[in-house]
Write an enzyme that holds these catalytic residues in place. Sequence first.
Site, short mmCIF file in Angstrom:
data_model
loop_
_atom_site.label_atom_id
_atom_site.label_comp_id
_atom_site.label_asym_id
_atom_site.label_seq_id
_atom_site.Cartn_x
_atom_site.Cartn_y
_atom_site.Cartn_z
N HIS A 1 -9.38 -3.06 -2.83
CA HIS A 1 -8.93 -3.04 -1.49
C HIS A 1 -7.69 -1.94 -1.44
CE1 HIS A 1 -8.61 -4.35 2.69
NE2 HIS A 1 -7.28 -4.01 2.60
N GLU A 2 -6.54 -2.57 -2.20
CA GLU A 2 -5.33 -1.80 -2.05
C GLU A 2 -5.32 -0.19 -2.76
OE1 GLU A 2 -3.34 -2.95 -0.19
OE2 GLU A 2 -4.26 -5.10 -0.05
N GLY B 1 -1.89 -8.56 -0.54
CA GLY B 1 -1.86 -7.49 -0.90
C GLY B 1 -1.33 -6.55 0.06
N HIS C 1 -6.56 2.03 -0.15
CA HIS C 1 -5.49 2.60 0.76
C HIS C 1 -4.90 3.74 0.10
CE1 HIS C 1 -5.44 -0.42 4.00
NE2 HIS C 1 -5.16 -1.60 3.36
N GLN D 1 0.92 1.53 3.62
CA GLN D 1 0.86 0.58 4.92
C GLN D 1 2.19 0.48 5.50
OE1 GLN D 1 -1.91 -2.28 2.56
NE2 GLN D 1 -2.30 -2.79 4.91
N CYS E 1 -7.13 -7.09 6.57
CA CYS E 1 -6.11 -6.00 5.95
C CYS E 1 -5.13 -6.27 7.21
CB CYS E 1 -6.78 -4.59 6.40
SG CYS E 1 -5.64 -3.33 5.97
N LEU E 2 -3.99 -6.11 6.76
CA LEU E 2 -2.80 -6.12 7.47
C LEU E 2 -2.58 -4.98 8.41
CD1 LEU E 2 -0.11 -7.48 4.77
CD2 LEU E 2 -1.37 -8.80 6.31
#
Length: 171
Positions: free
Chosen positions: A137-138, A46, A141, A51, A95-96
């Site tokens: 999660h996304e 994701g 963000h 991000q 997380c990236l």
Amino acid sequence: MTTMPLIILPDPLLRKVSEPVERIDDDLKKFADDMLETMYEAPGIGLAAIQVGVPRRMLVLDVANKDEDEKRPMVVINPQVLHASDERSVYEEGCLSIPDFYAEVERPAMVRVRYTDLSGKEQEIEADGLLATCLQHEIDHLDGALFIDYLSRLKRDRVIKKFSKSAKAKL
């Protein structure tokens, strides 16, 4: 398609609330392709637009089993959680934007989300399991929240301190 650089903690942009996407055009479609390429390359399941430094309410994800050959990318524009179950589930999240850090996070086990797809059609999805966790999660963000916000203050502060120290060392 091009990969884009990822915004890494402690960058304050990660805490910015993203603005709604106003229109879907060729530029947005190319951006979605670039986001997917960036997510797959990372590798992740994701990625929210913020991000990669773009504060727009848009995310991409693909929770297809890695052993399957077929990718199942989703582009989610202006998502809105309509319902979240009282039942909870726990997944180990990463997380990236917080590389190489993982922690168990408890979230609603099921969510119903309304969003616009890349063709401009409004969609509704009821998700559970990994898809529900990834969507939440996304979407977090897009609201300036990170999965570490669900951890104890002590753990969260340690993670932030570690990444702040690492960022200073790179200057």
